[in-house]
Design an enzyme around this catalytic site. Structure first.
Site, PDB file in Angstrom:
ATOM      1  N   ARG A   1       2.417   1.877  15.847  1.00 44.68           N
ATOM      2  CA  ARG A   1       2.635   1.255  14.526  1.00 44.68           C
ATOM      3  C   ARG A   1       3.197   2.356  13.637  1.00 44.68           C
ATOM      4  O   ARG A   1       2.631   3.451  13.589  1.00 44.68           O
ATOM      5  CB  ARG A   1       1.312   0.752  13.943  1.00 44.68           C
ATOM      6  CG  ARG A   1       1.442   0.301  12.486  1.00 44.68           C
ATOM      7  CD  ARG A   1       0.086   0.144  11.798  1.00 44.68           C
ATOM      8  NE  ARG A   1      -0.741  -0.855  12.432  1.00 44.68           N
ATOM      9  CZ  ARG A   1      -2.081  -0.812  12.430  1.00 44.68           C
ATOM     10  NH1 ARG A   1      -2.723   0.177  11.843  1.00 44.68           N
ATOM     11  NH2 ARG A   1      -2.772  -1.757  13.018  1.00 44.68           N
TER      12      ARG A   1
ATOM     13  N   LYS B   1       4.046   4.255   6.300  1.00 42.71           N
ATOM     14  CA  LYS B   1       4.407   5.404   5.451  1.00 42.71           C
ATOM     15  C   LYS B   1       3.277   6.426   5.425  1.00 42.71           C
ATOM     16  O   LYS B   1       3.523   7.619   5.376  1.00 42.71           O
ATOM     17  CB  LYS B   1       4.683   4.937   4.012  1.00 42.71           C
ATOM     18  CG  LYS B   1       6.001   4.197   3.857  1.00 42.71           C
ATOM     19  CD  LYS B   1       6.320   3.941   2.386  1.00 42.71           C
ATOM     20  CE  LYS B   1       7.558   3.081   2.268  1.00 42.71           C
ATOM     21  NZ  LYS B   1       7.914   2.777   0.862  1.00 42.71           N
TER      22      LYS B   1
ATOM     23  N   ASP C   1      -5.959   3.494  14.556  1.00 46.11           N
ATOM     24  CA  ASP C   1      -5.421   3.801  13.226  1.00 46.11           C
ATOM     25  C   ASP C   1      -5.274   5.312  13.062  1.00 46.11           C
ATOM     26  O   ASP C   1      -5.975   6.082  13.723  1.00 46.11           O
ATOM     27  CB  ASP C   1      -6.381   3.309  12.126  1.00 46.11           C
ATOM     28  CG  ASP C   1      -6.280   1.799  11.884  1.00 46.11           C
ATOM     29  OD1 ASP C   1      -5.299   1.173  12.303  1.00 46.11           O
ATOM     30  OD2 ASP C   1      -7.209   1.260  11.253  1.00 46.11           O
ATOM     31  N   MET C   2      -4.390   5.724  12.143  1.00 48.00           N
ATOM     32  CA  MET C   2      -4.267   7.162  11.857  1.00 48.00           C
ATOM     33  C   MET C   2      -4.893   7.451  10.490  1.00 48.00           C
ATOM     34  O   MET C   2      -4.605   6.744   9.531  1.00 48.00           O
ATOM     35  CB  MET C   2      -2.794   7.578  11.872  1.00 48.00           C
ATOM     36  CG  MET C   2      -2.585   9.068  11.773  1.00 48.00           C
ATOM     37  SD  MET C   2      -3.372  10.011  13.101  1.00 48.00           S
ATOM     38  CE  MET C   2      -2.114   9.929  14.376  1.00 48.00           C
TER      39      MET C   2
ATOM     40  N   THR D   1       5.163  -2.325   6.999  1.00 46.82           N
ATOM     41  CA  THR D   1       5.583  -2.003   5.634  1.00 46.82           C
ATOM     42  C   THR D   1       5.725  -3.279   4.820  1.00 46.82           C
ATOM     43  O   THR D   1       5.960  -4.355   5.370  1.00 46.82           O
ATOM     44  CB  THR D   1       6.930  -1.242   5.639  1.00 46.82           C
ATOM     45  OG1 THR D   1       7.263  -0.887   4.293  1.00 46.82           O
ATOM     46  CG2 THR D   1       8.061  -2.033   6.258  1.00 46.82           C
ATOM     47  N   HIS D   2       5.557  -3.122   3.485  1.00 49.07           N
ATOM     48  CA  HIS D   2       5.844  -4.235   2.574  1.00 49.07           C
ATOM     49  C   HIS D   2       7.061  -3.874   1.742  1.00 49.07           C
ATOM     50  O   HIS D   2       7.350  -4.531   0.749  1.00 49.07           O
ATOM     51  CB  HIS D   2       4.663  -4.487   1.631  1.00 49.07           C
ATOM     52  CG  HIS D   2       3.346  -4.361   2.297  1.00 49.07           C
ATOM     53  ND1 HIS D   2       2.634  -3.184   2.331  1.00 49.07           N
ATOM     54  CD2 HIS D   2       2.639  -5.250   3.001  1.00 49.07           C
ATOM     55  CE1 HIS D   2       1.522  -3.363   3.019  1.00 49.07           C
ATOM     56  NE2 HIS D   2       1.501  -4.601   3.448  1.00 49.07           N
TER      57      HIS D   2
ATOM     58  N   GLN E   1       2.523   8.237  10.901  1.00 47.51           N
ATOM     59  CA  GLN E   1       2.798   8.152   9.455  1.00 47.51           C
ATOM     60  C   GLN E   1       4.099   8.868   9.086  1.00 47.51           C
ATOM     61  O   GLN E   1       4.230  10.076   9.310  1.00 47.51           O
ATOM     62  CB  GLN E   1       1.635   8.799   8.695  1.00 47.51           C
ATOM     63  CG  GLN E   1       0.300   8.123   8.932  1.00 47.51           C
ATOM     64  CD  GLN E   1      -0.880   9.076   8.737  1.00 47.51           C
ATOM     65  OE1 GLN E   1      -0.813  10.246   9.115  1.00 47.51           O
ATOM     66  NE2 GLN E   1      -1.964   8.576   8.187  1.00 47.51           N
TER      67      GLN E   1
ATOM     68  N   LYS F   1     -10.643   2.961  13.666  1.00 46.81           N
ATOM     69  CA  LYS F   1     -10.461   4.293  13.071  1.00 46.81           C
ATOM     70  C   LYS F   1     -11.269   5.334  13.852  1.00 46.81           C
ATOM     71  O   LYS F   1     -12.494   5.181  14.001  1.00 46.81           O
ATOM     72  CB  LYS F   1     -10.931   4.292  11.620  1.00 46.81           C
ATOM     73  CG  LYS F   1      -9.982   3.544  10.723  1.00 46.81           C
ATOM     74  CD  LYS F   1     -10.277   3.759   9.262  1.00 46.81           C
ATOM     75  CE  LYS F   1      -9.182   3.126   8.433  1.00 46.81           C
ATOM     76  NZ  LYS F   1      -8.789   1.785   8.880  1.00 46.81           N
TER      77      LYS F   1
ATOM     78  N   ARG G   1      -9.632   2.564  -2.173  1.00 48.00           N
ATOM     79  CA  ARG G   1      -8.390   3.186  -1.706  1.00 48.00           C
ATOM     80  C   ARG G   1      -7.198   2.266  -2.011  1.00 48.00           C
ATOM     81  O   ARG G   1      -6.185   2.704  -2.516  1.00 48.00           O
ATOM     82  CB  ARG G   1      -8.488   3.450  -0.206  1.00 48.00           C
ATOM     83  CG  ARG G   1      -7.589   4.587   0.213  1.00 48.00           C
ATOM     84  CD  ARG G   1      -7.818   4.992   1.626  1.00 48.00           C
ATOM     85  NE  ARG G   1      -7.556   3.918   2.530  1.00 48.00           N
ATOM     86  CZ  ARG G   1      -8.170   3.764   3.695  1.00 48.00           C
ATOM     87  NH1 ARG G   1      -9.081   4.616   4.061  1.00 48.00           N
ATOM     88  NH2 ARG G   1      -7.856   2.782   4.485  1.00 48.00           N
ATOM     89  N   ARG G   2      -7.357   0.968  -1.735  1.00 47.59           N
ATOM     90  CA  ARG G   2      -6.284   0.004  -1.996  1.00 47.59           C
ATOM     91  C   ARG G   2      -5.941  -0.025  -3.488  1.00 47.59           C
ATOM     92  O   ARG G   2      -4.784  -0.074  -3.878  1.00 47.59           O
ATOM     93  CB  ARG G   2      -6.730  -1.415  -1.626  1.00 47.59           C
ATOM     94  CG  ARG G   2      -6.780  -1.723  -0.147  1.00 47.59           C
ATOM     95  CD  ARG G   2      -5.421  -2.088   0.396  1.00 47.59           C
ATOM     96  NE  ARG G   2      -4.821  -0.950   1.086  1.00 47.59           N
ATOM     97  CZ  ARG G   2      -5.133  -0.583   2.321  1.00 47.59           C
ATOM     98  NH1 ARG G   2      -5.979  -1.260   3.028  1.00 47.59           N
ATOM     99  NH2 ARG G   2      -4.562   0.454   2.879  1.00 47.59           N
TER     100      ARG G   2
END
Ligand code: FDA
Length: 300
Positions: free
Chosen positions: A176, A179, A125-126, A218-219, A155, A91, A280-281
């Site tokens: 990568r 969303k 990472d973004m 994505t999931h 994203q 990050k 966050r998760r």
């Protein structure tokens, strides 16, 4: 969202840390590098690749960023030593982006030099919208110096993304596509999930048609289906894209993708700084937090 789930999200800031740790144990490989290595080993044994993330973001001192960069170098050494099939995700704000752009660039350069030595790869990472422009600029500079060893995240929920993707295609970037996880205002980000999904599909098609390597992260099974259809329609080889998922999320879908013969990489976060990541998760998926709370207190 049920009332209990909403309650869990609202009260999260006052939930004792051990309880948050309990919630998050499936999402986080542990607090030490050794624990993360074991998780990656298990994934590799199942034919799944990994990307290792040292938890942490938004450092306030350069020394913290430098220490994090050193630990990333240790991760790269360990990947090589243990012959793991893994790369790393970094990050920018963990590397000091918001303190000093030039310092951050040099810090990440140091990591990629080590990655290059071991023929490995660093994914940038973004983070939130305030960092998007600087992160893209940083990535393009890094790419110029370390072609083939660095990639970026983009994203689908950001309104600017189609333009960014056009620019990144012209650089043949390795991306990568996700969303987007941060809470952003409507001026900058689509809020309607149907539009976010359309944006995801549109940008994925643009990238794949233009021969950019994509980590389809994505999931969401509808998007996984669309991803598989797109790579098949374009006649892409298995090593021209990969699917990506987070540790602990929908392992059944993960197995379905792997058993269908696609390459899949799991994001494996670890580290002492697990609290920000966990909250966050859990805010992102309150249903799961509610489910665990119910289990703990025998409410169902
Ligand atoms: P969606 O949110 O619609 O979820 C689809 C289904 O998956 C849900 O119904 C739920 O069942 C399940 N699910 C999703 N997330 C879950 C979770 N956390 N826990 C349990 N179940 C969950 N974002 C970002 O802004 N910058 C980044 O650099 C990255 N990096 C990244 C790497 C990888 C490998 C992945 C998979 C994701 C990211 N993300 C990210 C996060 C991403 O932006 C997004 O927030 C999540 O992946 C959730 O979006 P889905 O596409 O899964 O769809």
């Amino acid at each position: 969202m049920s009332l209990l789930d909403k309650l869990v999200v609202l009260t999260l800031p006052i939930v004792p840390k051990p309880i948050v740790r309990y919630f998050s144990r499936n999402y986080i490989a542990g607090s030490s590098l050794n624990e993360a290595i074991s998780v990656v080993r298990e994934l590799n044994a199942k034919g799944i690749m990994a990307t290792m993330d040292l938890l942490g973001e938004e450092v306030t001192k350069k020394e913290q960023a430098a220490a994090a960069a050193d630990e990333y170098k240790e991760i790269l050494k360990a990947i090589d030593l243990h012959k793991l099939n893994a790369n790393i995700s970094v990050k920018p704000t963990h590397m000091g982006l918001n303190l000093d752009k030039e310092f951050c660039f040099k810090n990440i350069c140091g990591i990629i030099e080590v990655a290059k030595k071991y023929n490995n790869f660093v994914r940038i990472d973004m983070e939130d919208r305030h960092t998007t422009a600087n992160t893209i600029e940083l990535f393009l500079r890094l790419k110029e110096e370390f072609e083939g060893h660095v990639g970026l995240v983009i994203q689908a929920y950001l309104r600017r993304t189609a333009d960014d993707v056009r620019k990144l295609i012209s650089h043949k970037a390795n991306l990568r596509l996700c969303k987007g996880i941060y809470v952003e205002p409507r001026e900058d980000a689509y809020k309607d999930m149907a539009i976010i999904n359309e944006s995801y599909k549109y940008n994925l098609e643009q990238l794949l048609k233009n021969k950019c390597y994509v980590g389809i992260a994505t999931h969401d099974e509808k998007l996984v289906w669309h991803g598989i259809k797109t790579v098949e329609d374009l006649g892409l080889k298995k090593d021209e894209y990969e699917f990506q998922m987070l540790l602990g999320v929908d392992e059944q879908l993960r197995d379905i993708i792997v058993n269908a013969g696609h390459r899949l990489r799991v994001y494996v976060p670890y580290g002492k700084d697990w609290y920000a990541y966990s909250t966050r998760r859990l805010k992102e998926n309150p249903k799961m937090a509610g489910y665990v709370i119910k289990k703990i207190f025998h409410l169902s």
